[in-house]
Design a protein around this motif. Structure first.
Motif, mmCIF file in Angstrom:
data_model
loop_
_atom_site.group_PDB
_atom_site.id
_atom_site.type_symbol
_atom_site.label_atom_id
_atom_site.label_comp_id
_atom_site.label_asym_id
_atom_site.label_seq_id
_atom_site.Cartn_x
_atom_site.Cartn_y
_atom_site.Cartn_z
ATOM 1 N N GLU A 37 0.829 -1.209 0.000
ATOM 2 C CA GLU A 37 0.000 0.000 0.000
ATOM 3 C C GLU A 37 0.865 1.262 0.000
ATOM 4 O OE1 GLU A 37 -3.284 0.505 -0.328
ATOM 5 O OE2 GLU A 37 -3.650 -1.632 -0.544
ATOM 6 N N THR A 38 1.951 1.238 0.760
ATOM 7 C CA THR A 38 2.853 2.392 0.780
ATOM 8 C C THR A 38 3.480 2.618 -0.586
ATOM 9 O OG1 THR A 38 3.311 1.971 3.113
ATOM 10 C CG2 THR A 38 4.864 3.367 1.939
ATOM 11 N N SER A 39 3.852 1.562 -1.265
ATOM 12 C CA SER A 39 4.429 1.712 -2.608
ATOM 13 C C SER A 39 3.391 2.245 -3.592
ATOM 14 C CB SER A 39 5.019 0.394 -3.095
ATOM 15 O OG SER A 39 3.998 -0.561 -3.308
ATOM 16 N N MET A 40 2.133 1.872 -3.425
ATOM 17 C CA MET A 40 1.079 2.409 -4.297
ATOM 18 C C MET A 40 0.894 3.912 -4.080
ATOM 19 S SD MET A 40 -0.042 0.005 -6.227
ATOM 20 C CE MET A 40 -1.609 0.591 -6.808
ATOM 21 N N ILE A 41 0.957 4.346 -2.835
ATOM 22 C CA ILE A 41 0.814 5.774 -2.518
ATOM 23 C C ILE A 41 1.981 6.562 -3.109
ATOM 24 C CG2 ILE A 41 0.832 7.439 -0.603
ATOM 25 C CD1 ILE A 41 -0.562 5.151 1.053
ATOM 26 N N TYR A 127 -6.277 8.654 -2.155
ATOM 27 C CA TYR A 127 -6.062 7.211 -2.214
ATOM 28 C C TYR A 127 -6.620 6.606 -0.938
ATOM 29 C CZ TYR A 127 -3.793 2.712 -2.852
ATOM 30 O OH TYR A 127 -3.554 1.377 -3.011
ATOM 31 N N ASP A 128 -7.402 5.558 -1.099
ATOM 32 C CA ASP A 128 -8.033 4.885 0.031
ATOM 33 C C ASP A 128 -7.339 3.542 0.234
ATOM 34 O OD1 ASP A 128 -9.778 4.570 2.080
ATOM 35 O OD2 ASP A 128 -11.536 4.169 0.850
ATOM 36 N N GLU A 138 -6.863 6.551 7.606
ATOM 37 C CA GLU A 138 -7.919 7.183 6.824
ATOM 38 C C GLU A 138 -7.443 7.440 5.402
ATOM 39 O OE1 GLU A 138 -7.172 11.750 8.273
ATOM 40 O OE2 GLU A 138 -8.452 10.486 9.476
ATOM 41 N N LYS A 139 -8.338 7.932 4.570
ATOM 42 C CA LYS A 139 -8.034 8.223 3.179
ATOM 43 C C LYS A 139 -6.891 9.243 3.110
ATOM 44 C CE LYS A 139 -10.916 10.847 1.036
ATOM 45 N NZ LYS A 139 -12.025 11.444 0.310
ATOM 46 N N ILE A 140 -6.015 9.076 2.132
ATOM 47 C CA ILE A 140 -4.854 9.953 1.983
ATOM 48 C C ILE A 140 -5.106 10.914 0.827
ATOM 49 C CG2 ILE A 140 -2.395 10.023 1.436
ATOM 50 C CD1 ILE A 140 -2.238 7.225 2.732
ATOM 51 N N ASP A 141 -5.038 12.204 1.124
ATOM 52 C CA ASP A 141 -5.211 13.231 0.104
ATOM 53 C C ASP A 141 -3.842 13.664 -0.401
ATOM 54 O OD1 ASP A 141 -8.024 13.293 0.321
ATOM 55 O OD2 ASP A 141 -7.889 14.612 2.070
ATOM 56 N N MET A 142 -3.712 13.726 -1.727
ATOM 57 C CA MET A 142 -2.453 14.127 -2.346
ATOM 58 C C MET A 142 -2.687 15.388 -3.156
ATOM 59 S SD MET A 142 -1.020 10.455 -3.627
ATOM 60 C CE MET A 142 -2.575 9.618 -3.861
ATOM 61 N N LYS A 143 -1.713 16.272 -3.115
ATOM 62 C CA LYS A 143 -1.828 17.531 -3.851
ATOM 63 C C LYS A 143 -0.462 17.915 -4.392
ATOM 64 C CE LYS A 143 -3.689 22.175 -3.296
ATOM 65 N NZ LYS A 143 -4.343 23.082 -2.350
ATOM 66 N N VAL A 144 -0.437 18.239 -5.672
ATOM 67 C CA VAL A 144 0.796 18.688 -6.319
ATOM 68 C C VAL A 144 0.525 20.061 -6.913
ATOM 69 C CG1 VAL A 144 2.440 18.258 -8.175
ATOM 70 C CG2 VAL A 144 1.536 16.342 -6.853
ATOM 71 N N GLU A 145 1.342 21.033 -6.516
ATOM 72 C CA GLU A 145 1.220 22.391 -7.076
ATOM 73 C C GLU A 145 2.530 22.764 -7.752
ATOM 74 O OE1 GLU A 145 -1.884 24.639 -4.111
ATOM 75 O OE2 GLU A 145 0.228 25.048 -3.889
ATOM 76 N N ARG A 146 2.397 23.375 -8.896
ATOM 77 C CA ARG A 146 3.579 23.801 -9.642
ATOM 78 C C ARG A 146 3.285 25.158 -10.244
ATOM 79 N NH1 ARG A 146 7.546 20.187 -12.275
ATOM 80 N NH2 ARG A 146 7.067 18.955 -10.438
ATOM 81 N N THR A 147 4.118 26.146 -9.957
ATOM 82 C CA THR A 147 3.971 27.481 -10.530
ATOM 83 C C THR A 147 5.063 27.659 -11.571
ATOM 84 O OG1 THR A 147 3.058 28.327 -8.475
ATOM 85 C CG2 THR A 147 3.851 29.945 -10.045
#
Length: 151
Positions: A37-41, A127-128, A138-147
């Motif tokens: 699961e960690t590798s999937m995240i 990712y759940d 709990e569900k893991i929220d991922m966010k990528v921001e690039r300016t």
């Protein structure tokens, strides 16, 4: 007589492997599941980072010859990482001269001011993991921001 019985049982090794396996096997299974699961995240986060980098290159290439089309960048991101429109944001903004504040239109700058154009790419996903089915985490929220500063 009890002492003799205890010594006899202490030398008897039948079933010891089964007992040890019963203790160790669940721990190994949980560790294997956690590693998977960690590798999937990590893989999903890397995939989103790569897509943001790819979009940055596309935005820079588009800016050198023509105006940047945010809808094309959004479509490429959507196909690259299999996200829907609500999970992808492509925002264009400008900075006038050396001001810290930004504006939404280049026309908002004074005449003769140096206008700098930026694009902000934001990718959001969640990712759940399987372990949440067992009440752990709990569900893991991922966010990528690039300016991206456009030339």
């Amino acid at each position: 007589m009890n002492l003799a019985l205890i010594r006899k049982l202490a030398r008897d090794q039948h079933g010891a492997l089964a007992v040890e396996t019963a203790f160790v096997l669940p721990i190994l299974c949980v560790m294997a599941l956690g590693g998977f699961e960690t590798s999937m995240i990590i893989s999903r986060q890397y995939e989103m980072q790569s897509a943001a980098g790819e979009s940055e290159i596309i935005a820079l290439a588009a800016a050198t010859g023509a105006t940047t089309d945010a809808s094309k960048i959004k479509a490429i991101l959507k196909e690259s990482v299999n996200l829907n429109n609500s999970q992808i944001k492509v925002e264009q903004f400008f900075r006038c001269d050396a001001n810290e504040s930004t504006v939404e239109s280049a026309d908002s700058c004074e005449e003769g001011a140096v206008v700098t154009e930026y694009i902000k790419l934001t990718l959001e996903d969640s990712y759940d993991p399987l372990w949440t089915d067992f009440g752990v985490g709990e569900k893991i929220d991922m966010k990528v921001e690039r300016t991206v500063l456009l030339p």
